[in-house]
Scaffold this active site. Sequence first.
Site: not given
Ligand code: GUN
Length: 284
Positions: A53, A97, A120
């Site tokens: 990211k 995350q 998100d």
């Molecule tokens: N863990 C797995 N996929 C995601 C996501 O799209 N966002 C977040 N915050 N955690 C994740």
Amino acid sequence: MTAEVINGKELAKDLREEMKQEVTALKDEGITPHLTVVLVGDNPASKSYVSGKKKACEETGISSEIITMPATASEEELLEVIDKLNADDAVHGILVQLPLPEQIDEDRVIEAITPAKDVDGFHPINIGRMMTGKDTFLPCTPYGIVRMLKSRNIQIEGKHVVVLGRSNIVGKPVGQLLLNENATVTYCHSRTPDLAAFTKDADILVVAIGKAHVIGAEHIKEGAVVIDVGVNRIEDGSLTGDVDFEAAKEKASYITPVPQGVGPMTITMLLENTIKSAKGVLQY
Ligand code: GUN
């Protein structure tokens, strides 16, 4: 029939080129889009997602920061960090995350992020806005899937979409977004008897189960569109999807690969949401 492969990496690259220009234009107005990612603990998969990211932000000109906290961090400590980020005008997007260590209640954390920075799209307010078809931050993987379908002008309206999986992150929201596009949606999950009876009727099959190669040619209708959200590491160390790609591609009309399928689109939609937040177009 041999399917056309929808390469998410290539589509993501094109979209990110356009985003770069948007970011430059925002910077000219004195706004630098900024994403802060919070990583608690040292889950190797999470670390790798988070660095992906950050790299994508850098390539697009978006400013980003990763705040790391130990696996032993308390819920209160994490909530304090979120409060500070909520109050910081220079931060447009906050992403914690998941998964979080077990001493931390994920729902409390998601609800602590101000909806206006919830890039998100996980906050109940944003989920509610999505369900009612309002403009909002859409959850990144589901939104990326819709964009992949639209990139190939695949008709969604009136089609039978079958979603395998009912997670809050992928399964539930992807069905909702496709319902918003006037599809007829069926959800299947671990308690569904005779999966194939449903999947064989799907015009668009979205597979988000998290088990390598559980969907084969016998599950797929001739000419169906197959979207594989699974990312599974197999014995030889490589990544593979929930769908047996080689078998499925002989029956589908379109199919997404793993890797280079949905994954790069998820990150791209996160960039888009961060830019959208920086533009301040949403009202809360
Ligand atoms: N863990 C797995 N996929 C995601 C996501 O799209 N966002 C977040 N915050 N955690 C994740």
